[in-house]
Design an enzyme around this catalytic site. Structure first.
Site, PDB file in Angstrom:
ATOM      1  N   PRO A 405      16.510 -57.337  44.821  1.00  0.00           N
ATOM      2  CA  PRO A 405      16.541 -58.373  43.586  1.00  0.00           C
ATOM      3  C   PRO A 405      16.422 -58.095  41.952  1.00  0.00           C
ATOM      4  O   PRO A 405      15.817 -56.920  41.399  1.00  0.00           O
ATOM      5  CB  PRO A 405      15.251 -59.403  44.185  1.00  0.00           C
ATOM      6  CG  PRO A 405      15.478 -58.456  45.650  1.00  0.00           C
ATOM      7  CD  PRO A 405      15.434 -57.348  45.283  1.00  0.00           C
ATOM      8  N   TYR A 563      16.416 -44.825  30.554  1.00  0.00           N
ATOM      9  CA  TYR A 563      14.753 -45.203  30.381  1.00  0.00           C
ATOM     10  C   TYR A 563      13.908 -42.803  30.678  1.00  0.00           C
ATOM     11  O   TYR A 563      14.597 -42.390  30.427  1.00  0.00           O
ATOM     12  CB  TYR A 563      13.745 -45.102  31.763  1.00  0.00           C
ATOM     13  CG  TYR A 563      14.666 -47.167  31.711  1.00  0.00           C
ATOM     14  CD1 TYR A 563      15.074 -47.829  30.756  1.00  0.00           C
ATOM     15  CD2 TYR A 563      15.133 -47.261  33.771  1.00  0.00           C
ATOM     16  CE1 TYR A 563      15.412 -49.497  31.005  1.00  0.00           C
ATOM     17  CE2 TYR A 563      15.499 -48.855  33.816  1.00  0.00           C
ATOM     18  CZ  TYR A 563      16.100 -49.513  32.546  1.00  0.00           C
ATOM     19  OH  TYR A 563      16.084 -50.635  32.530  1.00  0.00           O
TER      20      TYR A 563
END
Ligand SMILES: Cc1cc2nc3c(=O)[nH]c(=O)nc-3n(C[C@H](O)[C@H](O)[C@H](O)COP(=O)(O)OP(=O)(O)OC[C@H]3O[C@@H](n4cnc5c(N)ncnc54)[C@H](O)[C@@H]3O)c2cc1C
Ligand SMILES: Cc1cc2nc3c(=O)[nH]c(=O)nc-3n(C[C@H](O)[C@H](O)[C@H](O)COP(=O)(O)O)c2cc1C
Lengths: 721, 283
Positions: A405, A563
């Site tokens: 999700p 990242y």
């Protein structure tokens, strides 16, 4: 209308006869530079679908062609000492020579004028109302005006030669044979009662190693005959101007210019491994004739509709052909697959035949694939591949479906929100084998936005424990934690407002491999020094320890999307001069230290994966082959699977969001580095999952059902009573 | 799916006061929005000025640019214009942006073509900063500024859309082409971790009436797209000229997941609005 057709191949002849048939007042002349019976090549293949179109367009040719037809329905894959047969693929083949003979005869019957041994020069086109350039892939007419047609050519990296043989194959046969020079493959199919086509193909470097670049026709035949002696069983290879060539995929933006129109190979080619060149050429002829009949007095309009009609269809075949060609260019990669999976991969290579379509054609074959995949004895009932359990260390996933999700940036000081819990619960209730969290930060500075959940505090651990326990109690899903640090992409606003928009207030100091801001608007990050590096390692280690106590089943380290750990990997974002910067090995050092710290802190009995950038999607960034080397190293260090990601390293990357856009990267990493992979990227149906898994292109799929799918395209919580 | 209608601001005879009458009728009709196109080197209205005029004579429809060529405009000036339009229209502006398709639209204002993709990204990043708290005001109705859409078919365009806008605006074509682009837009949105889903806008051309009307529509499209060479003929051939063609097109777009489809005129007579309204009524 006075019509001049340049080129007497299948496209030109068929078009000519269809025009005359439709309206005998047309004057149609076909100019062919060769003699009537001089032709290259051996057999051509048609599918049932094409035959239907040919029947409707001209029954007489159809009957003549089908009289001489070889028909078969099986595909044999000879690989690794086994022959795997798949049935239900109805093909018909005929000799090119015979086809041209039939078309020539029919042309004469309907009054097309055939002029052989006339080479038409592009600057001396016959005087006519319409000039049809049916002069093949090397069309001189097209080449005389490349800018008008917007021609693009792609030269493929393999060499092939088109031989014949007097061995009559019983099936469409793919043969793979390896010798000291490399791997060769054969595409062979019968086309009449005595002869088969036998195309030999290999990568260019193999061809050179074998000395075939210097070999004449006879030497080439001798070489191939020896290599495929077992398959030929005493039969010989026949030549017909069979030189080694590279296939060229040809595209044209426009197919007409005034009264000149391109058809067949002159307009487009599709790699021969899907065998559709003649089919496309003859379908072009049908379409062009139809539109001319519909708008007899509006040439421009007719030619435009012809293009509108044919271009999308041709593009679909070209796309499939490119995927098929890419498969054969990289087939060495699949040498480790079991024969049954190898065959399944081969049959579904172009995307045109999926697992479901294969099942429709050949239920027993798919049953065999599925029981093999499920590790059950042949003949037993087996679930489809996406519902087969997967075991990694002490963790067993009930199936191969992963739900992931999207985060909503709604955590408070790192504490996961109630709605985050509901999103995960809904994902788990959909029946997925594994549920993966959004990025969970190892430290406050490691958050992407102030709402990024974290695991740097025992209070977070308590909240996560409640979530994981509830998921375990109420569903069969296993739960994976995606652990990461945002690095230079931190301190941004909630992603409702877009990505990488710096916080207006309340931001924090960013760190990265090198002091390069993500966008012109972003803060300049601090280059991590030794102390900073060891703090980050510590943060990852502690978070992993907490994760273990929380009871997560799987831990995934985020080394992607630009990242922090990923910023070390890419030369675009790492310009350090210490031992953490420089070549690929140095750039991998810190991500490996992070991985090692996590692996050591995490139970030996539980799986660890890495979410990894497979390509930066720029010309200067990490290359796909570097990613393979990285994964090999990770595997040695105890990494159990790789979650395939791409891009986001820099905001000016050049992504490609085509159909299943991450699967080729997964395929490469899985089969070259020998590791399990998790792949997403627009995987929206169970058929896509089954196809990917059965072919060995990945082991797990991130499933994103489309909006409106009852399995939950949205993650809105709707309690079921 | 909502259906909007275009202003004839690029159509012969429409680039002036007829656009106002057109806007009034559209506002009274069943349409959700009024769309405009951008083109510098052409006999057409400036898209933002056209919408400002439309704002003055309408009260209901949303005003959408499909699209404004961003990189040929200074970002702060564009932000100012968009904020002004937002204020004048009571928050009805939807700002579609892209790099545009014509190179002469860069040459005429003497803006470099090179790096235009990167410059559009930069604008998308900067616009909300300009709008913030009415810094380059007036203050916009929504604090984050008007809704922004991005168009284009390259992977970079989809990424730009997903990173920095609210949705995707497609450049036209059959429903199948729209469906392909919509799938890429959703994939890019998901790939960038954006919550929810992108707004998906489509467009198509129409001309309703007698043979002369249909032919004028085709002639306009041939002229408007003449810079694409032979492609112009295909656009002209795809013009929707019968109620059934329009209905099929609308259904196709709806099935492909379009949120709002804007049908753009190819002839300028205001009765086109009523004719199209009639077709929608029959749906
Ligand atoms: C290895 C291989 C295997 C293939 N296998 C298959 C298959 O199994 N099934 C299939 O459907 N297709 C297959 N094809 C593709 C198929 O051969 C072509 O796509 C098809 O022949 C195209 O038809 P065409 O009429 O457009 O062009 P061509 O068949 O190339 O015909 C062009 C004709 O124009 C003539 N010509 C050229 N220039 C001039 C000039 N200036 N003046 C006069 N005449 C001229 C040439 O002599 C030739 O006869 C294969 C191709 C290859 C390379
Ligand atoms: C924020 C930002 C930073 C960029 N940094 C670089 C860079 O460091 N190196 C580079 O080759 N291109 C960089 N580019 C990309 C180019 O400026 C340009 O946008 C890209 O090559 C695409 O060119 P085009 O859009 O004109 O086709 C950057 C783009 C942006 C938006």
């Amino acid at each position: 209308m006075r019509i001049a057709v340049i080129g007497g191949g299948p496209a030109g002849l068929y078009f000519g006869l269809l025009m005359r048939k439709a309206d005998p007042s047309h004057q149609v002349t076909v100019y062919e530079r060769n003699a009537p019976d001089a032709t290259f090549g051996w057999g051509v293949v048609f599918s049932e679908e094409t035959l239907g179109a040919l029947r409707d367009a001209d029954r007489v040719t159809f009957d003549a062609i089908t009289d001489s037809w070889a028909r078969w329905s099986a595909i044999d894959v000879k690989y690794g000492g086994e022959t795997i047969r798949s049935r239900g693929h109805v093909f018909s083949g005929t000799s090119r020579k015979g086809l041209l003979q039939i078309l020539q005869d029919r042309c004469r019957d309907v009054g097309v004028e055939l002029r052989f041994e006339v080479d038409v020069a592009p600057d001396a086109l016959p005087d006519a109302d319409l000039v049809v350039a049916a002069d093949g892939v090397n069309s001189a007419i097209r080449r005389a005006r490349p800018s008008v047609f917007g021609t693009r050519e792609h030269v493929h990296g393999t060499k092939y030669a088109w031989f014949g043989t007097d061995l009559v194959f019983k099936a469409f046969t793919f043969i793979f044979r390896e010798n000291e020079h490399g791997l060769f493959q054969v595409h062979a199919y019968p086309f009449d009662a005595r002869t088969s086509t036998f195309i030999v193909e290999c990568p260019e470097e193999v061809w050179q190693r074998a000395g075939l670049d210097l070999a004449g026709e006879e030497d080439s035949i001798r070489y191939c005959q020896q290599l495929f002696a077992e398959d030929l069983a005493g039969h010989s290879l026949l030549s017909n101007r069979s030189s080694w060539v590279s296939f060229v995929t040809l595209r044209n933006e426009s197919w007409h210019d005034g009264a000149v129109v391109l058809v067949g190979d002159a307009a487009h080619t599709a790699h021969f491994t899907i065998g559709s060149g003649t089919k496309l050429a003859m379908e072009d002829a049908i379409s062009l004739a139809e539109w001319l009949e519909r708008y007899p007095r509006e040439l421009e309009r007719a030619l435009t509709f012809y293009e509108l009609d044919r271009q999308p269809m041709v593009e679909r075949f070209q796309q499939a052909a490119l995927e098929s060609a890419a498969y054969f260019e990289n087939v060495r990669r699949y040498a480790g697959l079991e024969p049954i999976q190898f065959a399944s991969n081969l049959l579904t290579r172009s995307g045109r035949i999926t697992h479901l379509e294969l099942e429709r054609r050949d239920p027993p074959f798919v049953a065999a694939v599925d029981s093999w995949f499920a590790g059950r004895p042949e003949g037993s009932v087996a679930p489809p591949p996406h519902l087969v359990p997967l075991r990694s260390r002490g963790v067993t996933l009930g199936n191969r479906v992963v739900r992931w999700p999207t985060g909503e940036d709604d955590a408070k000081d790192g504490k996961p929100s109630a709605s985050l819990a509901i999103r995960l619960l809904d994902a788990a209730r959909s029946g997925a084998g594994l549920v993966l969290t959004e990025l969970v930060a190892v430290s406050p500075e490691g958050r992407i936005t102030p709402g990024t959940p974290g695991l740097w505090d025992d209070r977070h651990a308590q909240a996560w424990r409640e979530i994981v326990e509830r998921l375990h109690q109420e569903t069969d899903a296993r739960v994976a934690l995606l652990l990461g640090h945002s690095g230079r992409r931190g301190a941004t606003r909630p992603r409702r407002e877009g990505t990488d928009r710096p916080l207006r207030e309340g931001g924090w100091e960013l760190v990265s491999a090198s002091p390069i801001p993500y966008t012109e608007r972003s803060q300049i990050p601090k280059e991590l020094d030794e102390a900073g590096l060891s703090k980050v390692l510590d943060d990852f280690r502690r978070a992993a320890e907490r994760a273990e106590r929380v009871g997560f089943d799987v831990l995934e380290v985020h080394v992607g999307h630009g990242y922090l750990p990923a910023s070390f990997l890419s030369p675009l974002t790492n310009v350090r001069t210490d031992r953490y910067g420089g070549g690929p090995e140095e750039r991998l050092r810190f991500p490996l230290e992070v991985f090692d710290a996590v692996r050591a802190a995490w139970g030996k009995d539980r799986a660890v994966g890495v979410a990894l950038t497979a390509t930066d999607w720029t010309s200067q960034g990490t290359l796909p082959q570097e990613a393979v080397a990285t994964v090999r190293t990770l595997k040695e260090r105890g990494c159990d699977y790789v979650h395939i990601l791409a891009g986001h390293t820099v905001p000016w990357d050049r992504p490609e969001y085509g159909r299943l856009y991450l699967v080729p990267h997964s395929d490469r990493i899985r089969n070259e580095a020998g590791i399990a992979t998790l792949v997403g990227g627009n995987v929206t149906t169970s058929d896509e999952m089954n196809t990917i898994l059965a072919a060995g292109r990945a082991d797990l799929c991130v499933f994103d059902p489309p909006p409106g799918d009852p399995r939950g395209g949205s993650f809105v919580y709707a309690p079921s009573s | 799916m909502r259906v909007g209608i275009g202003l004839p601001s690029t159509v012969p005879g429409g680039a002036g006061r007829p656009s106002l009458e057109w806007a009034r009728r559209a506002d009274r009709g069943p349409f959700s929005s009024l769309g405009v196109l951008d083109r510098v080197v052409y006999e057409s209205l400036d898209p933002l000025l056209a919408l400002a005029a439309a704002a003055a004579v309408t009260s209901r429809v949303r005003l959408v640019t499909m699209v404004v060529v961003g990189p040929i405009r200074a970002t702060a000036v564009l932000a100012k214009q968009a904020a002004s339009l937002d204020a004048l229209s009571g928050g009805r502006l939807v700002l579609g942006l892209s790099i545009g398709a014509r190179l002469d639209d860069y040459d005429a204002p003497q803006i470099s073509r090179r790096g235009r993709g990167g410059r559009l990204s930069h604008q998308l990043l900067e616009l909300p900063e300009c709008w913030e708290r009415g810094r380059i005001g007036p203050g916009t109705t929504a604090s984050k500024g008007p809704e922004v859409l991005v168009g284009g078919l390259s992977g970079e365009s989809f990424a730009r859309m997903a990173r920095w806008s609210d949705g995707y605006v497609h450049g036209g074509g059959p429903p199948r082409a729209f469906a392909g682009a919509a799938s890429k837009a959703r994939a890019a949105w998901r790939d960038h971790g954006r919550p929810g889903r992108p707004q998906l806008w489509g467009q198509g051309y129409f001309a309703l009436g007698d043979q002369d009307t249909v032919e004028r529509g085709a002639a306009y499209l041939r002229d408007y797209y003449s810079f694409t060479g032979p492609f112009a003929e295909k656009v002209a051939a795809a013009n929707l000229t019968t109620p059934q063609a329009i209905i099929d097109f609308i259904r196709g777009y709806e099935d492909a997941g379009c949120d709002e489809l804007v049908l753009l005129p190819t002839v300028a007579e205001p009765d086109q609005v009523d004719r199209l309204a009639g077709v929608l009524a029959s749906l």
